[in-house]
Design a protein around this motif. Structure first.
Motif, PDB file in Angstrom:
ATOM      1  N   LEU A  89      -1.978   9.665  37.743  1.00 30.96           N
ATOM      2  CA  LEU A  89      -0.573   9.587  37.362  1.00 30.96           C
ATOM      3  C   LEU A  89      -0.060   8.171  37.581  1.00 30.96           C
ATOM      4  CD1 LEU A  89       0.855  12.889  38.910  1.00 30.96           C
ATOM      5  CD2 LEU A  89       0.638  12.359  36.472  1.00 30.96           C
ATOM      6  N   PRO A  90       0.937   7.749  36.799  1.00 28.23           N
ATOM      7  CA  PRO A  90       1.514   6.415  37.006  1.00 28.23           C
ATOM      8  C   PRO A  90       2.099   6.274  38.412  1.00 28.23           C
ATOM      9  CG  PRO A  90       2.226   7.350  34.908  1.00 28.23           C
ATOM     10  CD  PRO A  90       1.539   8.448  35.649  1.00 28.23           C
ATOM     11  N   GLU A  91       2.079   5.075  38.904  1.00 28.31           N
ATOM     12  CA  GLU A  91       2.665   4.777  40.220  1.00 28.31           C
ATOM     13  C   GLU A  91       4.188   4.899  40.120  1.00 28.31           C
ATOM     14  OE1 GLU A  91       2.940   0.967  43.303  1.00 28.31           O
ATOM     15  OE2 GLU A  91       1.675   0.871  41.515  1.00 28.31           O
ATOM     16  N   PRO A  92       4.823   5.756  40.932  1.00 28.15           N
ATOM     17  CA  PRO A  92       6.292   5.866  40.870  1.00 28.15           C
ATOM     18  C   PRO A  92       6.951   4.648  41.506  1.00 28.15           C
ATOM     19  CG  PRO A  92       5.431   7.246  42.632  1.00 28.15           C
ATOM     20  CD  PRO A  92       4.235   6.672  41.924  1.00 28.15           C
TER      21      PRO A  92
ATOM     22  N   SER B 134      11.343   7.479  30.752  1.00 25.72           N
ATOM     23  CA  SER B 134      11.247   8.516  31.775  1.00 25.72           C
ATOM     24  C   SER B 134       9.810   8.622  32.281  1.00 25.72           C
ATOM     25  CB  SER B 134      11.691   9.863  31.209  1.00 25.72           C
ATOM     26  OG  SER B 134      10.714  10.360  30.312  1.00 25.72           O
ATOM     27  N   TYR B 135       9.679   9.169  33.476  1.00 28.76           N
ATOM     28  CA  TYR B 135       8.344   9.293  34.067  1.00 28.76           C
ATOM     29  C   TYR B 135       7.449  10.184  33.218  1.00 28.76           C
ATOM     30  CZ  TYR B 135       4.712   9.613  37.595  1.00 28.76           C
ATOM     31  OH  TYR B 135       3.499   9.534  38.252  1.00 28.76           O
ATOM     32  N   ALA B 136       8.008  11.267  32.672  1.00 26.20           N
ATOM     33  CA  ALA B 136       7.216  12.149  31.820  1.00 26.20           C
ATOM     34  C   ALA B 136       6.680  11.413  30.600  1.00 26.20           C
ATOM     35  CB  ALA B 136       8.059  13.351  31.382  1.00 26.20           C
ATOM     36  N   THR B 137       7.463  10.474  30.077  1.00 29.10           N
ATOM     37  CA  THR B 137       6.998   9.681  28.937  1.00 29.10           C
ATOM     38  C   THR B 137       5.879   8.737  29.357  1.00 29.10           C
ATOM     39  OG1 THR B 137       9.202   9.793  27.926  1.00 29.10           O
ATOM     40  CG2 THR B 137       7.706   8.110  27.096  1.00 29.10           C
ATOM     41  N   LEU B 138       5.985   8.160  30.553  1.00 32.99           N
ATOM     42  CA  LEU B 138       4.912   7.297  31.060  1.00 32.99           C
ATOM     43  C   LEU B 138       3.601   8.070  31.160  1.00 32.99           C
ATOM     44  CD1 LEU B 138       6.507   5.153  33.929  1.00 32.99           C
ATOM     45  CD2 LEU B 138       6.064   4.490  31.560  1.00 32.99           C
TER      46      LEU B 138
ATOM     47  N   LYS C 185      -2.195   8.644  26.823  1.00 32.40           N
ATOM     48  CA  LYS C 185      -2.967   9.124  25.679  1.00 32.40           C
ATOM     49  C   LYS C 185      -3.213   8.029  24.647  1.00 32.40           C
ATOM     50  CE  LYS C 185      -0.852  13.763  25.918  1.00 32.40           C
ATOM     51  NZ  LYS C 185      -2.041  14.624  26.057  1.00 32.40           N
ATOM     52  N   LEU C 186      -2.518   6.897  24.784  1.00 32.02           N
ATOM     53  CA  LEU C 186      -2.498   5.894  23.729  1.00 32.02           C
ATOM     54  C   LEU C 186      -3.493   4.757  23.958  1.00 32.02           C
ATOM     55  CD1 LEU C 186       1.384   5.551  23.320  1.00 32.02           C
ATOM     56  CD2 LEU C 186      -0.155   7.266  22.332  1.00 32.02           C
ATOM     57  N   SER C 187      -3.840   4.102  22.863  1.00 26.64           N
ATOM     58  CA  SER C 187      -4.626   2.874  22.952  1.00 26.64           C
ATOM     59  C   SER C 187      -3.714   1.751  23.430  1.00 26.64           C
ATOM     60  CB  SER C 187      -5.203   2.521  21.578  1.00 26.64           C
ATOM     61  OG  SER C 187      -4.154   2.088  20.707  1.00 26.64           O
ATOM     62  N   PRO C 188      -4.268   0.633  23.896  1.00 25.76           N
ATOM     63  CA  PRO C 188      -3.425  -0.476  24.330  1.00 25.76           C
ATOM     64  C   PRO C 188      -2.444  -0.950  23.256  1.00 25.76           C
ATOM     65  CG  PRO C 188      -5.660  -0.817  25.112  1.00 25.76           C
ATOM     66  CD  PRO C 188      -5.694   0.390  24.210  1.00 25.76           C
TER      67      PRO C 188
ATOM     68  N   ARG D 201       2.255  10.936  17.272  1.00 21.94           N
ATOM     69  CA  ARG D 201       1.394  12.093  17.022  1.00 21.94           C
ATOM     70  C   ARG D 201       0.542  12.408  18.243  1.00 21.94           C
ATOM     71  NH1 ARG D 201       0.685   9.662  11.916  1.00 21.94           N
ATOM     72  NH2 ARG D 201      -1.363   8.857  12.527  1.00 21.94           N
ATOM     73  N   LYS D 202      -0.021  11.375  18.851  1.00 19.70           N
ATOM     74  CA  LYS D 202      -0.853  11.584  20.043  1.00 19.70           C
ATOM     75  C   LYS D 202      -0.037  12.157  21.196  1.00 19.70           C
ATOM     76  CE  LYS D 202      -4.459   8.099  19.325  1.00 19.70           C
ATOM     77  NZ  LYS D 202      -5.128   6.900  19.900  1.00 19.70           N
ATOM     78  N   MET D 203       1.263  11.833  21.221  1.00 23.26           N
ATOM     79  CA  MET D 203       2.133  12.337  22.274  1.00 23.26           C
ATOM     80  C   MET D 203       2.768  13.667  21.893  1.00 23.26           C
ATOM     81  SD  MET D 203       3.858   8.614  23.081  1.00 23.26           S
ATOM     82  CE  MET D 203       4.952   9.113  24.416  1.00 23.26           C
ATOM     83  N   ALA D 204       2.300  14.224  20.762  1.00 27.06           N
ATOM     84  CA  ALA D 204       2.794  15.514  20.264  1.00 27.06           C
ATOM     85  C   ALA D 204       4.278  15.475  19.955  1.00 27.06           C
ATOM     86  CB  ALA D 204       2.485  16.638  21.261  1.00 27.06           C
TER      87      ALA D 204
END
Length: 305
Positions: free
Chosen positions: A80-83, A102-106, A111-114, A153-156
Motif C-alpha cells: 500500500l502507498p505510504e500514508p 484520495s488515498y483510495a485513488t493512490l 495498476k498503471l504503467s509509469p 479503464r485499468k482503474m475500472a
C-alpha cells in the motif's frame, strides 16, 4: 535557485509522492532534480519553470517507479502507498492538499504503467491540460489522451465517469470505530458494503493479511477478531483521528507506539475499501506522542491488558 525552490518545492513533492506512492522516494526525486538544476544552465527553465521542473520530476519518478515495481514483486503480502499526515496541528511540510488525490485513488494507481500514472496524476491532481502534459512527458497530445483513457479503464472507471474516490466522513468513521470498540458486530456489518475489500500491509515485519479480504462477513470477522486480539496487548490500543492524505484517518496506538494507520473509502452510506498500513517503515511520518490528540475529537480510549 532559492526562489525556484520556495515557489515549486511543495508542488514537486506532491507530484512526486503521487507518482511513486512513497514519501521518501518523492523527497529523493525532488532533491535530485534541484541538484541538477543548480548545476545546470538555469536559462532552460526561464520560460516556463513549472513545466520544466515538472518534466524533470516526472522523468525521475518514472525511473524510480519502474525500479520500485520490480522491488514490490518481491514484497511480502500486499503493498500500500505510504500514508502522509495532513492534520492542521501537525501537517507534513510542503504537501499541497488541494492537489492530492484520495488515498483510495493512490491505491488504484498501482495498476498503471509509469506513463499512464504520469498522465493521470498530471491531469487529475494538478489539473494540467493535455497540451501541457504532452510537453512534460514528451508524447503527443493524442497519445496523452489515449494513456488517460487506458488508465481509467485499468482503474475500472467508465470513460465519462468522474474520478471520485470518496473518503468516509469523520462522524461516520467515529461511529464505525465506536461500534468496533463496543464489539457490536451487527452495527459493524451494517456499515460495510456487500463487496467491501480490506487490504492490509505489514511488509513481512508485522502481522497483516497476506491477501485482500473481500465481502462483508469476512471483513467484519477480520476486524472484530483483530480488535479482540489487540485487547490482549500489554499496552492496549487506542484510536486517534486526524488528517491523513487530506482526509480523516485513524491512527492506532499501542502505548506510545504507532501500530497502524487506517483509511476508509466510502460510497454512499457504506464502506467499500479499508486500507490498513502496519509496516513500521511506512509509519515514520507519524509522531509519538499522538499528533492528533488535541482538538481532534480523539476517542481517548486506553484499553488495558
Amino acid at each position: 535557485m532559492e526562489e525556484l525552490f520556495k515557489t515549486y518545492n511543495g508542488l514537486l513533492l506532491t507530484l512526486a509522492y503521487q507518482m511513486t506512492g512513497s514519501w521518501s522516494d518523492a523527497e529523493d526525486a525532488v532533491q535530485d532534480v534541484f541538484l541538477k538544476v543548480c548545476g545546470a544552465n538555469q536559462a532552460s527553465a526561464a520560460d516556463d519553470p513549472k513545466a520544466y521542473l515538472c518534466k524533470m520530476v516526472v522523468n525521475r519518478c518514472r525511473d524510480l517507479y519502474k525500479f520500485a515495481r520490480r522491488r514490490r514483486e518481491r514484497y511480502f503480502g500486499e503493498w500500500l502507498p505510504e500514508p502522509v499526515p495532513t492534520s492542521e496541528d501537525e501537517p507534513l511540510d510542503f504537501i499541497l492538499q488541494d492537489e492530492l488525490l484520495s488515498y483510495a485513488t493512490l491505491v488504484l494507481l498501482e495498476k498503471l504503467s509509469p506513463a499512464e500514472r504520469a498522465v493521470f496524476v498530471l491531469r487529475e491532481a494538478l489539473a494540467i491540460e493535455y497540451a501541457g502534459i504532452a510537453e512534460i512527458i514528451g508524447k503527443s497530445e493524442v497519445n496523452c489522451r489515449k494513456l488517460y483513457s487506458r488508465a481509467k479503464r485499468k482503474m475500472a472507471l467508465g470513460e465519462e465517469q468522474p474520478v471520485v474516490a470518496e473518503p468516509a466522513k469523520a462522524a461516520w468513521i467515529r461511529q464505525f470505530v465506536a461500534a468496533l470498540e463496543r464489539d457490536n458486530t451487527e452495527t459493524v456489518v451494517s456499515m460495510l458494503a456487500d463487496d467491501v475489500v480490506l487490504v492490509s500491509d505489514g511488509g513481512g515485519n508485522v502481522f497483516a493479511a497476506a491477501h485482500p479480504i473481500a465481502a462483508r462477513d469476512a471483513v467484519s470477522k477480520f476486524l472484530i477478531g483483530y480488535y479482540r486480539k489487540s485487547l490482549r496487548l500489554e499496552d492496549g490500543i487506542r484510536f486517534e483521528f486526524g488528517g491523513v492524505n487530506g482526509q480523516t484517518g485513524i491512527v492506532v496506538y499501542s502505548g506510545a507506539r504507532v501500530d497502524s494507520v487506517v483509511l476508509l473509502h466510502a460510497e454512499g452510506s457504506s464502506v467499500r475499501g479499508i486500507y490498513i498500513v502496519r509496516n513500521p517503515d511506512k509509519l515514520r511520518l507519524f509522531a509519538s506522542p499522538p499528533p492528533f490528540a488535541a482538538g481532534t475529537g480523539s476517542t481517548g480510549q486506553q484499553t488495558s491488558k
